[in-house]
Design a protein around this motif. Structure first.
Motif, short mmCIF file in Angstrom:
data_model
loop_
_atom_site.label_atom_id
_atom_site.label_comp_id
_atom_site.label_asym_id
_atom_site.label_seq_id
_atom_site.Cartn_x
_atom_site.Cartn_y
_atom_site.Cartn_z
N ASN A 52 1.12 -1.06 0.04
CA ASN A 52 -0.34 -0.10 -0.06
C ASN A 52 0.30 1.08 0.48
O ASN A 52 0.57 2.11 0.66
CB ASN A 52 -0.81 0.21 1.25
CG ASN A 52 -1.97 -1.15 0.86
OD1 ASN A 52 -2.79 -1.13 -0.34
ND2 ASN A 52 -2.24 -1.66 2.27
N THR A 53 1.70 1.36 -0.62
CA THR A 53 2.14 2.80 -1.35
C THR A 53 2.62 3.13 -2.67
O THR A 53 2.89 2.02 -2.88
CB THR A 53 3.59 2.54 -0.13
OG1 THR A 53 4.40 4.22 -0.36
CG2 THR A 53 4.60 1.96 -0.86
N ARG A 226 -2.19 0.26 8.72
CA ARG A 226 -3.47 -0.71 7.25
C ARG A 226 -2.88 -0.17 6.46
O ARG A 226 -2.76 -0.70 4.89
CB ARG A 226 -4.61 -1.12 7.74
CG ARG A 226 -4.83 -2.42 6.74
CD ARG A 226 -5.52 -3.04 6.94
NE ARG A 226 -6.22 -3.79 8.46
CZ ARG A 226 -5.94 -4.97 8.67
NH1 ARG A 226 -5.51 -5.70 8.18
NH2 ARG A 226 -5.23 -5.20 10.16
N ASP A 227 -3.61 1.17 6.49
CA ASP A 227 -3.32 1.97 4.40
C ASP A 227 -1.89 2.32 4.07
O ASP A 227 -2.16 2.95 2.72
CB ASP A 227 -4.47 2.81 4.76
CG ASP A 227 -3.92 4.19 5.33
OD1 ASP A 227 -2.61 3.79 6.02
OD2 ASP A 227 -4.66 4.45 5.38
N GLY A 228 -0.82 2.00 4.86
CA GLY A 228 0.25 2.36 4.42
C GLY A 228 0.66 3.81 4.63
O GLY A 228 1.60 3.97 4.71
N SER A 229 -0.21 4.38 4.80
CA SER A 229 -0.05 5.82 5.15
C SER A 229 0.72 6.02 7.34
O SER A 229 -0.27 6.42 7.96
CB SER A 229 -1.25 6.98 5.22
OG SER A 229 -2.27 6.38 6.14
N GLN A 542 3.80 -8.64 10.62
CA GLN A 542 4.64 -8.81 8.85
C GLN A 542 4.66 -7.83 8.40
O GLN A 542 4.95 -7.75 7.21
CB GLN A 542 4.70 -10.38 8.68
CG GLN A 542 5.31 -10.95 10.09
CD GLN A 542 6.23 -10.93 10.42
OE1 GLN A 542 7.35 -10.13 10.74
NE2 GLN A 542 6.80 -11.11 12.05
N HIS A 543 2.94 -7.14 7.82
CA HIS A 543 2.73 -6.93 6.96
C HIS A 543 4.19 -5.57 6.51
O HIS A 543 3.36 -4.15 6.90
CB HIS A 543 1.14 -6.46 6.54
CG HIS A 543 0.37 -7.08 6.42
ND1 HIS A 543 0.79 -8.14 7.74
CD2 HIS A 543 -0.26 -7.83 5.93
CE1 HIS A 543 -0.42 -9.47 7.02
NE2 HIS A 543 -0.54 -8.64 6.08
N MET A 544 4.66 -5.29 6.23
CA MET A 544 5.63 -4.18 6.22
C MET A 544 6.38 -4.14 4.73
O MET A 544 6.14 -4.73 3.73
CB MET A 544 6.74 -4.64 6.94
CG MET A 544 7.11 -4.24 8.33
SD MET A 544 6.06 -3.14 9.20
CE MET A 544 7.95 -1.69 8.97
#
Length: 544
Positions: A52-53, A226-229, A542-544
């Motif tokens: 998400n980026t 979660r949205d990457g921001s 782990q969602h990096m």
């Protein structure tokens, strides 16, 4: 992201001149996901996928052999990963660029920016359309083969989530010669806590600082979204040399947010990050009472207290070295002593009325209760003793060490820990007995801080400070290193700033206390409460 090397002939390849590390970042990638941003993730090799980026900074590097005399063609393809499929054709193509390794190396600061373009293939992007920017950074790798292992924790980070606390993670960057920074490591996310304990990790030293131990390392602290921001909490800078000292001298870094620092006058920091051993020490403090005891040298070698040349001289304009050392250390450690009652003793003096020599007399004159109220109470009792006792000798340490050790021996369940501060001007007269006392005390919940004042040589004191060689007596080694010795003269500010001198002294003499507390607790199998296993380590994201 995938990278491939063109015109590479393994049969005719010569020995490379050097190895080059290429770091990849992208900016303003195409947004091809309907409900979220892209998930970019290169065939010499592939980077990791970042969720998400549209502006990813990839941690995984490409290490390439560099041949100055050869043209080494590179192609970089960027994809949006929408599934777990290993087949690259199953993912959305975002753009590609071509360059040579020499082109990256020859760019200003080893940093090359290229426009990503679409490919006219049947499933690959939009032909001819500008698809964002790719930033390629090259640096020659040193021959350093060291591996760094560290574990960090944080305390009182800023709360960023409306319905919870924060979900913190760390991002490490090494500095470049042009003042920019290159990402080199990310920790995992710890969910819903302001006091995270991250898992231990290892990283090649050349990745962290390219073998330059004094090179700046910047660490950013983020709250994961979660949205990457991800929300920026703050940052701090250090070096590998400083980080590596954390195993013996505890590093505490203030996490600072420049925007808050500029807007809020009362802003202090956005939390702290420190070595894991210090975090364990903080947790022990939830259940352990620190008991602080003071012992002051009243031997004649200090000089007549009424004369300005005396180390005990009571000037109306400034504190003497004894008072400065006592105040510097005491004012910090008293915060961890809940009753603020401090036993205070003197040694090496003749006492009224009969002139009997004592090596452990109460500064307040009360043989039944040697406690003084607060550090100010200790200072008051010290000044009063200077008016009533006669400085004499010899300089015997063992009696007062044994007195505190007897108290420590009564409570060894981890609920109490004893810290003895001894301030002295000279050579120990009873070194054999003092070594015996230190070896005995090393098995007890006790630490000893010795501050040397004045111009004397303190070589014998170094023998008690077992940093290099553990103290021994009659063939017995001390179970732990419990003595920290420092000469006060090493911390005196040349401009005469007493506050700065005291701060420097306190920082160094107290640096080993946390490790000494933890080492005793671990040696007795005493667990901190709450135990570390109950911290949010199990909630790693782990969602990096």
């Amino acid at each position: 992201m995938m990278a491939s090397i063109g015109e590479f002939d393994p049969l005719n390849t010569r020995v490379p001149a050097t190895k080059i590390e290429v770091t990849v970042s992208c900016r303003s990638l195409l947004d091809v996901d309907t409900f979220s941003k892209s998930d970019p993730g290169m065939f010499f090799g592939r980077t990791e996928v970042i969720d998400n980026t549209r502006n990813p900074d990839f941690v995984r590097k490409f290490v390439l052999d560099f041949f100055f005399e050869e043209k080494q063609n590179l192609r970089f393809d960027v994809y949006n990963v929408d599934s777990r499929s290993c087949n690259i054709s199953k993912h959305d193509f975002l753009g590609q660029t071509f360059c040579t390794l020499g082109e990256i190396i020859g760019s200003r600061g080893g940093r090359l920016e290229k426009t990503l373009s679409g490919d006219p293939g049947p499933h690959l992007g939009i032909p001819g359309k500008k698809c964002g920017i790719i930033i390629l950074t090259a640096e020659e790798l040193s021959n350093c083969r060291d591996i760094a292992t560290m574990q960090l924790c944080a305390n009182k980070l800023d709360k960023k989530d409306f319905f919870g606390k924060s979900d913190p993670f760390l991002v490490f960057y090494r500095s470049n010669e042009d003042g920019t920074f290159t990402i080199c490591h990310k920790t995992e996310v710890i969910k819903n806590t302001l006091n995270p304990v991250w898992q231990p990790f290892t990283i090649p030293v050349r990745a962290l600082c390219n073998g330059d131990y004094d090179r700046t390392v910047k660490v950013d602290v983020y709250d994961w979204d979660r949205d990457g921001s991800h929300d920026f909490i703050g940052e701090f800078t250090t070096s590998y040399r400083e980080l590596s000292r954390g195993q013996n001298q505890f590093n505490v870094y203030e996490v600072l947010n420049p925007k808050k620092k500029g807007k809020k006058k009362k802003y202090i920091n956005s939390g702290t990050v420190s070595d894991i051993s210090l975090c364990i020490f903080y947790i022990y403090l939830n259940r352990t009472q620190l008991n602080f005891t003071v012992a002051i040298d009243f031997t004649a070698s200090n000089g007549n207290p009424s004369q300005p040349t005396s180390l005990h001289y009571m000037s109306p304009y400034q504190m003497n070295a004894y008072a400065m050392a006592l105040k510097a250390v005491g004012e910090i450690i008293q915060d961890y002593d809940s009753d603020k009652l401090f036993p205070a003793y003197g040694f090496g003096a003749k006492l009224p009325p009969d002139g009997k020599i004592s090596h452990a007399f109460p500064l307040n004159g009360d043989s039944d209760n040697s406690n003084c109220v607060g550090i100010e109470g200790v200072l008051e009792a010290y000044f009063q003793s200077l008016r009533t006792v006669q400085l004499y000798g010899p300089t015997n340490f063992a009696p007062v060490i044994n007195k505190v050790a007897n108290c420590a021996a009564e409570i060894t369940d981890g609920s109490q820990y004893f810290v003895l501060l001894m301030i002295t001007d000279g050579v120990i007269s009873d070194m054999v007995q003092t070594k015996e006392a230190v070896v005995n005390a090393a098995s007890l919940p006790m630490s000893i801080i010795i501050v040397g004042v004045g111009p004397a040589e303190f070589d014998a004191m170094e023998e008690l400070d077992g940093d290099e060689v553990r103290v021994s007596s009659r063939g017995r080694l001390a179970e732990r290193d419990i003595v920290q010795f420092v000469p006060f003269r090493d911390y005196i500010d040349r401009s005469g700033n007493q506050v700065l001198s005291m701060a420097r002294l306190a920082k160094d003499v107290l640096a080993e206390i946390p490790d000494q507390v933890v080492s005793f607790m671990k040696s007795r199998g005493i667990e901190p409460r709450p135990a570390l296993s109950s911290s949010p380590l199990a909630e790693v994201h782990q969602h990096m």
